[in-house]
Design a protein around this motif. Sequence first.
Motif, PDB file in Angstrom:
ATOM      1  N   THR A 159     -57.856   1.405 -29.590  1.00 50.40           N
ATOM      2  CA  THR A 159     -59.040   0.576 -29.780  1.00 50.40           C
ATOM      3  C   THR A 159     -59.011  -0.541 -28.741  1.00 50.40           C
ATOM      4  O   THR A 159     -58.092  -1.374 -28.734  1.00 50.40           O
ATOM      5  CB  THR A 159     -59.082  -0.007 -31.194  1.00 50.40           C
ATOM      6  N   ILE A 160     -59.997  -0.535 -27.863  1.00 53.72           N
ATOM      7  CA  ILE A 160     -60.022  -1.480 -26.749  1.00 53.72           C
ATOM      8  C   ILE A 160     -60.718  -2.760 -27.192  1.00 53.72           C
ATOM      9  O   ILE A 160     -61.862  -2.718 -27.665  1.00 53.72           O
ATOM     10  CB  ILE A 160     -60.751  -0.871 -25.538  1.00 53.72           C
ATOM     11  N   PRO A 161     -60.073  -3.912 -27.056  1.00 52.53           N
ATOM     12  CA  PRO A 161     -60.698  -5.182 -27.467  1.00 52.53           C
ATOM     13  C   PRO A 161     -62.014  -5.430 -26.723  1.00 52.53           C
ATOM     14  O   PRO A 161     -62.191  -5.000 -25.583  1.00 52.53           O
ATOM     15  CB  PRO A 161     -59.641  -6.232 -27.097  1.00 52.53           C
ATOM     16  N   THR A 162     -62.904  -6.128 -27.388  1.00 52.09           N
ATOM     17  CA  THR A 162     -64.217  -6.417 -26.793  1.00 52.09           C
ATOM     18  C   THR A 162     -64.126  -7.333 -25.588  1.00 52.09           C
ATOM     19  O   THR A 162     -65.069  -7.429 -24.805  1.00 52.09           O
ATOM     20  CB  THR A 162     -65.141  -7.039 -27.846  1.00 52.09           C
ATOM     21  N   THR A 163     -62.994  -8.014 -25.426  1.00 50.63           N
ATOM     22  CA  THR A 163     -62.827  -8.893 -24.264  1.00 50.63           C
ATOM     23  C   THR A 163     -62.498  -8.122 -22.988  1.00 50.63           C
ATOM     24  O   THR A 163     -62.527  -8.685 -21.896  1.00 50.63           O
ATOM     25  CB  THR A 163     -61.696  -9.897 -24.535  1.00 50.63           C
ATOM     26  N   ILE A 164     -62.190  -6.837 -23.130  1.00 46.86           N
ATOM     27  CA  ILE A 164     -61.847  -6.012 -21.970  1.00 46.86           C
ATOM     28  C   ILE A 164     -63.132  -5.446 -21.386  1.00 46.86           C
ATOM     29  O   ILE A 164     -63.993  -4.945 -22.121  1.00 46.86           O
ATOM     30  CB  ILE A 164     -60.896  -4.866 -22.380  1.00 46.86           C
ATOM     31  N   PRO A 165     -63.320  -5.476 -20.063  1.00 41.99           N
ATOM     32  CA  PRO A 165     -64.542  -4.911 -19.458  1.00 41.99           C
ATOM     33  C   PRO A 165     -64.597  -3.401 -19.645  1.00 41.99           C
ATOM     34  O   PRO A 165     -63.612  -2.758 -20.033  1.00 41.99           O
ATOM     35  CB  PRO A 165     -64.424  -5.304 -17.987  1.00 41.99           C
ATOM     36  N   LEU A 166     -65.764  -2.832 -19.341  1.00 47.78           N
ATOM     37  CA  LEU A 166     -65.963  -1.403 -19.554  1.00 47.78           C
ATOM     38  C   LEU A 166     -65.062  -0.560 -18.658  1.00 47.78           C
ATOM     39  O   LEU A 166     -64.651   0.544 -19.030  1.00 47.78           O
ATOM     40  CB  LEU A 166     -67.427  -1.027 -19.318  1.00 47.78           C
ATOM     41  N   THR A 167     -64.755  -1.041 -17.459  1.00 45.77           N
ATOM     42  CA  THR A 167     -63.862  -0.333 -16.552  1.00 45.77           C
ATOM     43  C   THR A 167     -62.558  -1.120 -16.445  1.00 45.77           C
ATOM     44  O   THR A 167     -62.578  -2.319 -16.163  1.00 45.77           O
ATOM     45  CB  THR A 167     -64.493  -0.172 -15.167  1.00 45.77           C
ATOM     46  N   PHE A 168     -61.438  -0.440 -16.663  1.00 42.80           N
ATOM     47  CA  PHE A 168     -60.155  -1.139 -16.669  1.00 42.80           C
ATOM     48  C   PHE A 168     -59.039  -0.163 -16.338  1.00 42.80           C
ATOM     49  O   PHE A 168     -59.230   1.062 -16.335  1.00 42.80           O
ATOM     50  CB  PHE A 168     -59.896  -1.799 -18.030  1.00 42.80           C
ATOM     51  N   THR A 169     -57.858  -0.702 -16.052  1.00 45.46           N
ATOM     52  CA  THR A 169     -56.667   0.093 -15.784  1.00 45.46           C
ATOM     53  C   THR A 169     -55.771   0.070 -17.012  1.00 45.46           C
ATOM     54  O   THR A 169     -55.375  -1.003 -17.481  1.00 45.46           O
ATOM     55  CB  THR A 169     -55.896  -0.444 -14.569  1.00 45.46           C
ATOM     56  N   LEU A 170     -55.477   1.254 -17.524  1.00 48.81           N
ATOM     57  CA  LEU A 170     -54.575   1.384 -18.667  1.00 48.81           C
ATOM     58  C   LEU A 170     -53.187   1.735 -18.143  1.00 48.81           C
ATOM     59  O   LEU A 170     -53.027   2.667 -17.364  1.00 48.81           O
ATOM     60  CB  LEU A 170     -55.078   2.458 -19.617  1.00 48.81           C
ATOM     61  N   THR A 171     -52.188   0.983 -18.585  1.00 46.32           N
ATOM     62  CA  THR A 171     -50.805   1.221 -18.183  1.00 46.32           C
ATOM     63  C   THR A 171     -49.985   1.588 -19.409  1.00 46.32           C
ATOM     64  O   THR A 171     -50.046   0.898 -20.429  1.00 46.32           O
ATOM     65  CB  THR A 171     -50.199  -0.028 -17.521  1.00 46.32           C
ATOM     66  N   ALA A 172     -49.261   2.685 -19.303  1.00 43.63           N
ATOM     67  CA  ALA A 172     -48.324   3.072 -20.364  1.00 43.63           C
ATOM     68  C   ALA A 172     -46.914   2.877 -19.839  1.00 43.63           C
ATOM     69  O   ALA A 172     -46.594   3.266 -18.717  1.00 43.63           O
ATOM     70  CB  ALA A 172     -48.539   4.525 -20.775  1.00 43.63           C
ATOM     71  N   VAL A 173     -46.069   2.255 -20.648  1.00 40.10           N
ATOM     72  CA  VAL A 173     -44.679   2.011 -20.270  1.00 40.10           C
ATOM     73  C   VAL A 173     -43.794   2.608 -21.347  1.00 40.10           C
ATOM     74  O   VAL A 173     -43.868   2.207 -22.515  1.00 40.10           O
ATOM     75  CB  VAL A 173     -44.381   0.508 -20.098  1.00 40.10           C
ATOM     76  N   VAL A 174     -42.970   3.590 -20.964  1.00 34.65           N
ATOM     77  CA  VAL A 174     -42.048   4.202 -21.909  1.00 34.65           C
ATOM     78  C   VAL A 174     -40.728   3.435 -21.870  1.00 34.65           C
ATOM     79  O   VAL A 174     -40.373   2.849 -20.849  1.00 34.65           O
ATOM     80  CB  VAL A 174     -41.846   5.696 -21.584  1.00 34.65           C
ATOM     81  N   ASP A 175     -40.018   3.455 -22.990  1.00 30.41           N
ATOM     82  CA  ASP A 175     -38.813   2.644 -23.165  1.00 30.41           C
ATOM     83  C   ASP A 175     -39.162   1.172 -23.001  1.00 30.41           C
ATOM     84  O   ASP A 175     -38.577   0.449 -22.210  1.00 30.41           O
ATOM     85  CB  ASP A 175     -37.714   3.058 -22.188  1.00 30.41           C
ATOM     86  N   ASP A 176     -40.155   0.751 -23.781  1.00 35.02           N
ATOM     87  CA  ASP A 176     -40.678  -0.611 -23.672  1.00 35.02           C
ATOM     88  C   ASP A 176     -40.894  -1.152 -25.078  1.00 35.02           C
ATOM     89  O   ASP A 176     -41.386  -0.448 -25.967  1.00 35.02           O
ATOM     90  CB  ASP A 176     -41.997  -0.612 -22.899  1.00 35.02           C
TER      91      ASP A 176
END
Length: 608
Positions: free
Chosen positions: A380-397
Amino acid sequence: MLKKLLYFIFLLEILFPTLIKAQDISLFTQINGRYDFTFIGNTLNPSENTNFSPTFLYTQSSANLTLSSNDRIERAYLYWAGSGAGDTQIKLNGIDISPDQLSTVNGTFSNFTYFSAFKDITTFVQSTGNGTYTLSDFDINSLVSTYASNATQFAGWAILVVYENPSLTLNQINIYQGLEALSPNPNAIPPLIDTMTIQLNNLYLISNTGAKIGFIAWEGDRFIQVSERLSFSANGTTNILSNPINPSNNAFNGTNTETNATNLYNMDLDVYSIENYIVPGTTSATVSLQSGQDYVMLNTVVTKLNSQLPDATIVLENPTSTCNSREVTIDFTVSNLNSTEILQANTPITFYIGTQAITTTYTQSIIPIGGSENGTITLTIPTTIPLTFTLTAVVDDTGNGSGIRPELIETNNSFQIEIELTVAPTFNPLENLTSCNLGLTRGLFDFSNYSELVKTNLSDIVSFHESYNDAVQNINPITNSSNYEAITTPKEIFIRIDNSCFSITSFLLLTENCPPIVYNAVSPNNDTTNDTFFIDGLRDVFVNFELLIYNRWGKHLWTGNNNKPDWDGYIQDGVSSTIAPDGTYYYILYLNDPNYPEPLTGYLYINK
C-alpha cells in the motif's frame, strides 16, 4: 560433439578490446563454492633480460594444464604482456585471440610503454581440458633493441584457471586485476624505494585452513634484490611473504610455484600460503610490494579463503496495480546463488521508497546454496508518494538499513524497479448536440470532432459507444461518428478515454423542431412529382399541427393534420370530391408548438 560445439562458439566470438591506461588493481569477480585455482603459462624470453641480451624473443611457448579427473573447470582467463603498446593478434592452440581488454602503463624512469592484455577463454579451456597450451604469433622483436637499453625487453603469458572439486571446502575465490607498476630509478644512490599497495576487500573468513594468495606479475629479475619485498597485512599485523623458491628479499624472480620452475624469465606465477597470517572474521587485507631497483608490473591477485557464508540477492518483477488504486502487487525472488552456506528462513526483506520503509516481509524456508525462493507481496503506497517512484527491495534488512546475517558480499542485497501508479485520465466536459427533428425525434449527428475536444492528453485514445457497459468493456465502438443516426432522442453517447487506465464520460444527442419548409407548387396529375401539397419537416415533427386551405375568395376548402395524408388538390363536396381548378390558394398552418405560437401563412399554386 560438445567439444566441437564449444570450439565453434569460441571461434564465433568477435570482441573488441577495451583500451585503458594503467588501472588500479581492484576486485574483478568473486566465485563461491568448492573451488580452487591454479596458474599455467610461460615466458617468451630465452634468458633473463639485461642491457645486452636477449637480442630476440620467442614468438611462441607452451605450458601444460594437469587437473585431476574430479576437477571441473569453472573459469579460465588468459593474460599476455610485454614491451610496447601491445600485440593484440595472437593465437592459442592455433585459434586467433584478440583481447577483451588492453591496458598500458609507462615506466616513470624510462617513460617506455608496457602492456597487458586480457581474454576470457572459459569456453575454450572447458572444451580443451587437460593438455598442452601453446601461445603463438606473439611477436614484439621489433622493440627488443629499444627496450634493451634499460633491460626491459620481455614477453610472456599466463592462464588463470578456477576449478571446482566436490572434495574441497566451501571457499571464496576473489580475483583482483588491473595493471600497476613499480618503477624505481635504478641509478639513484642510495636506491629510492617504490611501493605499491593493493587493498583486498569483500573478505569474510570462517577458517584459515588452506588460505592462499597468488600473483601474476611481469618483468621481475632474479638477480635484482634491492629492497624487493612482498608483504601481506591483516588485522593489524604485517608479514613478509616467502616460499622455498621466493626469498623474502626477492619476490619477483622469474618463478612458478605451481611447477617449481625457476627459469620463468621476467614473469612470475607465484602462490603463497597465508594460513598463518589471517584469522577467522577477517574482512579485508592489504598487499604491499616494494622495490628499490627492479621494474615490476603486477597484473592479477587471486585469493582463496574458506568463507562459509550465504549471499542473499533479490529481484523484483511484474508490478501490477489497478486504476485509481495505491496498491501495488509485485513478484520477488530471493536467491542464494553465489554462496558457500545456506540462507536461513525468516531472512527479512524490507521495501523502501526513498528512505521511507513501506513494509517488511520474510523468507519462508531455508534457501540452499544455489537455490531461490519466489514470493508475492501487495504494497500500500502512502498518499504522500508521487504516482511515479522507485521501489527498492533490500533482503537481509531489518527495516533500518542494517543486515542481521553476515554474508559473502554485503553490497548486493538491493534491487530497484520503477513503478507508475495508474489513474483515470482527465477529460474536458462536452456539450450536448442538437439537430433538427427528422420525425418522431429521429436525428442525424456529426460528433467526430469530440474525439479531440474531450482529451486533455493528446496521446489518449478515444472511442464512442452506445451503452455504458460497452464503453467499460471497450466493445462495439461507433464507427460512423461523422454521420450518426439516432432513431430516437434524447440519446446518450458514452466516450471511453484510454491510456494505461480509462475514464468514461457522455453527452446527449437532442433534436428540436426546426421551421418547416413549404413547397408551394402542386401538380396533381399522378406523375409522382409534386402531386400533393408537401411541407418538409412537418409530419411526425409537429404532431399536433392543423393545416387549413382556402381559395382566393376565402372559402375554406380543406383541413389536414398529422393523421391525414397531404392535400392532393381535391375538394370535398358533399359525398363526392372534385379537383380544384388551376390557380392560387392560401394556407394557414397552426403548428401548435410553444416555440411557434403564431401560425404560418402563405400561398400555393395548383397547375395540373
